[in-house]
Design an enzyme around this catalytic site. Structure first.
Site, PDB file in Angstrom:
ATOM      1  N   SER A 142      49.919  35.627  39.065  1.00 54.61           N
ATOM      2  CA  SER A 142      50.193  36.276  37.539  1.00 54.61           C
ATOM      3  C   SER A 142      51.778  35.746  37.288  1.00 54.61           C
ATOM      4  CB  SER A 142      50.073  37.643  37.842  1.00 54.61           C
ATOM      5  OG  SER A 142      50.662  38.306  36.622  1.00 54.61           O
ATOM      6  N   TYR A 155      52.182  45.604  41.848  1.00 49.42           N
ATOM      7  CA  TYR A 155      51.626  44.505  41.528  1.00 49.42           C
ATOM      8  C   TYR A 155      52.315  43.198  41.546  1.00 49.42           C
ATOM      9  CZ  TYR A 155      48.334  41.455  38.556  1.00 49.42           C
ATOM     10  OH  TYR A 155      47.863  40.382  37.907  1.00 49.42           O
ATOM     11  N   LYS A 159      52.036  39.547  43.898  1.00 50.03           N
ATOM     12  CA  LYS A 159      51.905  38.162  43.443  1.00 50.03           C
ATOM     13  C   LYS A 159      52.961  37.585  43.486  1.00 50.03           C
ATOM     14  CE  LYS A 159      47.972  38.945  41.393  1.00 50.03           C
ATOM     15  NZ  LYS A 159      46.570  38.225  41.671  1.00 50.03           N
TER      16      LYS A 159
HETATM   17  N1  LIG Z   1      43.363  39.731  33.258  1.00 47.41           N
HETATM   18  C1  LIG Z   1      44.528  39.170  33.211  1.00 47.41           C
HETATM   19  O1  LIG Z   1      45.220  39.403  31.857  1.00 47.41           O
HETATM   20  C2  LIG Z   1      45.244  38.540  34.379  1.00 47.41           C
HETATM   21  C3  LIG Z   1      46.715  38.217  34.300  1.00 47.41           C
HETATM   22  C4  LIG Z   1      47.074  37.463  35.572  1.00 47.41           C
HETATM   23  C5  LIG Z   1      46.243  37.601  36.758  1.00 47.41           C
HETATM   24  N2  LIG Z   1      45.208  38.021  36.559  1.00 47.41           N
HETATM   25  C6  LIG Z   1      44.653  37.895  38.019  1.00 47.41           C
HETATM   26  O2  LIG Z   1      43.234  37.449  37.879  1.00 47.41           O
HETATM   27  C7  LIG Z   1      42.530  37.973  39.164  1.00 47.41           C
HETATM   28  C8  LIG Z   1      41.049  38.287  38.209  1.00 47.41           C
HETATM   29  O3  LIG Z   1      41.261  39.465  37.594  1.00 47.41           O
HETATM   30  P1  LIG Z   1      40.676  39.735  36.396  1.00 47.41           P
HETATM   31  O4  LIG Z   1      41.369  40.080  35.216  1.00 47.41           O
HETATM   32  O5  LIG Z   1      39.402  38.823  35.956  1.00 47.41           O
HETATM   33  O6  LIG Z   1      39.995  41.167  36.643  1.00 47.41           O
HETATM   34  P2  LIG Z   1      38.558  41.775  37.045  1.00 47.41           P
HETATM   35  O7  LIG Z   1      37.342  41.535  35.940  1.00 47.41           O
HETATM   36  O8  LIG Z   1      38.849  43.378  37.382  1.00 47.41           O
HETATM   37  O9  LIG Z   1      38.078  40.951  38.368  1.00 47.41           O
HETATM   38  C9  LIG Z   1      38.617  41.490  39.597  1.00 47.41           C
HETATM   39  C10 LIG Z   1      37.675  40.614  40.615  1.00 47.41           C
HETATM   40  O10 LIG Z   1      38.083  40.864  41.867  1.00 47.41           O
HETATM   41  C11 LIG Z   1      36.981  41.466  42.606  1.00 47.41           C
HETATM   42  N3  LIG Z   1      37.524  42.725  43.568  1.00 47.41           N
HETATM   43  C12 LIG Z   1      38.273  43.823  43.225  1.00 47.41           C
HETATM   44  N4  LIG Z   1      38.487  44.520  44.470  1.00 47.41           N
HETATM   45  C13 LIG Z   1      37.925  43.865  45.419  1.00 47.41           C
HETATM   46  C14 LIG Z   1      37.588  44.083  46.849  1.00 47.41           C
HETATM   47  N5  LIG Z   1      38.038  45.141  47.392  1.00 47.41           N
HETATM   48  N6  LIG Z   1      36.865  43.233  47.549  1.00 47.41           N
HETATM   49  C15 LIG Z   1      36.159  42.166  46.663  1.00 47.41           C
HETATM   50  N7  LIG Z   1      36.569  41.919  45.611  1.00 47.41           N
HETATM   51  C16 LIG Z   1      37.324  42.720  44.986  1.00 47.41           C
HETATM   52  C17 LIG Z   1      36.185  42.201  41.652  1.00 47.41           C
HETATM   53  O11 LIG Z   1      34.818  42.564  41.940  1.00 47.41           O
HETATM   54  P3  LIG Z   1      34.179  43.878  42.640  1.00 47.41           P
HETATM   55  O12 LIG Z   1      34.781  44.962  41.881  1.00 47.41           O
HETATM   56  O13 LIG Z   1      32.741  43.547  42.200  1.00 47.41           O
HETATM   57  O14 LIG Z   1      34.643  43.936  44.074  1.00 47.41           O
HETATM   58  C18 LIG Z   1      36.267  41.467  40.330  1.00 47.41           C
HETATM   59  O15 LIG Z   1      35.256  40.316  40.597  1.00 47.41           O
HETATM   60  C19 LIG Z   1      43.216  38.916  39.710  1.00 47.41           C
HETATM   61  O16 LIG Z   1      43.898  38.415  40.786  1.00 47.41           O
HETATM   62  C20 LIG Z   1      44.166  39.280  38.700  1.00 47.41           C
HETATM   63  O17 LIG Z   1      45.501  40.009  39.352  1.00 47.41           O
HETATM   64  C21 LIG Z   1      44.615  38.627  35.624  1.00 47.41           C
END
Ligand SMILES: NC(=O)c1ccc[n+]([C@@H]2O[C@H](COP(=O)([O-])OP(=O)(O)OC[C@H]3O[C@@H](n4cnc5c(N)ncnc54)[C@H](OP(=O)(O)O)[C@@H]3O)[C@@H](O)[C@H]2O)c1
Length: 267
Positions: A142, A155, A159
């Site tokens: 991130s 967080y 990261k």
């Molecule tokens: N969206 C943004 O703006 C953004 C920006 C920078 C970085 N990121 C990073 O991108 C990555 C994906 O995030 P996203 O934005 O796509 O959010 P998201 O839609 O909430 O996706 C998170 C994923 O992680 C899984 N997960 C969460 N807890 C888990 C656990 N205990 N065991 C196994 N799987 C788990 C969730 O699936 P289940 O709930 O089904 O387990 C889901 O598939 C993250 O690392 C986040 O920090 C996102």
């Protein structure tokens, strides 16, 4: 365009948001894709989409916060796929709270899922990659890893730890044929990260968010290169170097930005 025909990829957090789109993009590029997350029904939907491109794709429902299960998961995937060529450590959780509102348990929970778990999975799959002489280890970090956003201390630290591990790892792996890359997304839309319970509403304006496809494109791009770090969007590179040049000015700017967001100036 990268071709992954005959290759296997494992994507964690593939049941929603960025992970689901990355998994489908890898399948469309020809990889057999393994999907991991907790929600089986959501994984199943993504698996169906992946199998349209790559019929050998598979899924594993697992809680990656349960560190004791990570080694067995890696072994199960290696057994099924005969090795993993591309690992995308994407599963992660937010913790949008002021530091005054964080408990020690909060910080440890975030570190466990966002740092310790992907490191365990990586170390479990690394010997196979080294033995085969090729592999790509991708971390979805991130911009928070480099830019210390407000109300995200737990967080951002997770990261930053992941990024630091990846940076040293890529040096250690020199000459092995295994490459490490970190993708640092800014705001990405179409995910659940901003609506999960237990978090403050985001301070940032989500209308600026980019679609998850931009992250998938960055993943495909680094697979064709030895590039270590890739921001999405790319211009965050300049923000990170600007901060490095004058960290005090950067922090002063972030404090002002945060005050304006919390108490918008009256006209
Ligand atoms: N969206 C943004 O703006 C953004 C920006 C920078 C970085 N990121 C990073 O991108 C990555 C994906 O995030 P996203 O934005 O796509 O959010 P998201 O839609 O909430 O996706 C998170 C994923 O992680 C899984 N997960 C969460 N807890 C888990 C656990 N205990 N065991 C196994 N799987 C788990 C969730 O699936 P289940 O709930 O089904 O387990 C889901 O598939 C993250 O690392 C986040 O920090 C996102």
């Amino acid at each position: 365009m990268v071709t992954l025909s005959g290759r296997s990829a494992l994507v964690t957090g593939a049941s929603s948001g960025i992970g689901a789109v990355v998994a489908e993009a890898l399948a469309a590029a020809g990889a057999r894709v393994g999907l991991v997350a907790r929600r089986e029904d959501r994984l199943d939907e993504v698996l169906k989409r992946c199998r349209r491109h790559s019929p050998g794709s598979a899924m594993w429902a697992a809680d990656l916060g349960d560190l004791d299960g990570v080694g067995a998961l890696a072994a199960a995937v290696e057994r099924e796929f005969g090795g993993v060529d591309v690992l995308v450590n994407n599963a992660g959780m937010p913790k949008r709270r002021r530091v005054q509102d964080l408990s020690p348990a909060d910080t440890e929970e975030v570190m466990r899922l966002n740092y310790t778990s992907p490191v365990r999975l990586t170390l479990a799959l690394l010997p196979g990659m080294i033995a085969r002489g090729h592999g790509h280890l991708i971390a979805i970090g991130s911009v928070a890893a480099r830019l210390g956003p407000p109300h995200e201390a737990a967080y951002a630290a997770s990261k930053a730890a992941l990024t630091a591990f990846w940076e040293s790892m890529t040096v250690d792996l020199d000459g092995t044929g295994v490459h490490a890359h970190v993708i640092q997304p800014a705001l990405i839309s179409g995910t659940e990260l901003f609506t999960l319970p237990g978090n403050e509403p985001p301070l940032s304006d989500l209308s600026d968010a980019l679609p998850p496809r931009e992250v998938a494109d960055a993943v495909l791009e680094v697979l064709e290169s030895t590039r270590f770090e890739r921001y999405v969007p790319g211009w965050f590179d300049e923000m990170a170097s600007g901060k490095a040049a004058d960290v005090d000015a950067f922090i002063t700017g972030v404090k002002e930005w945060t005050r304006d967001r919390l108490e918008p100036p009256t006209l």
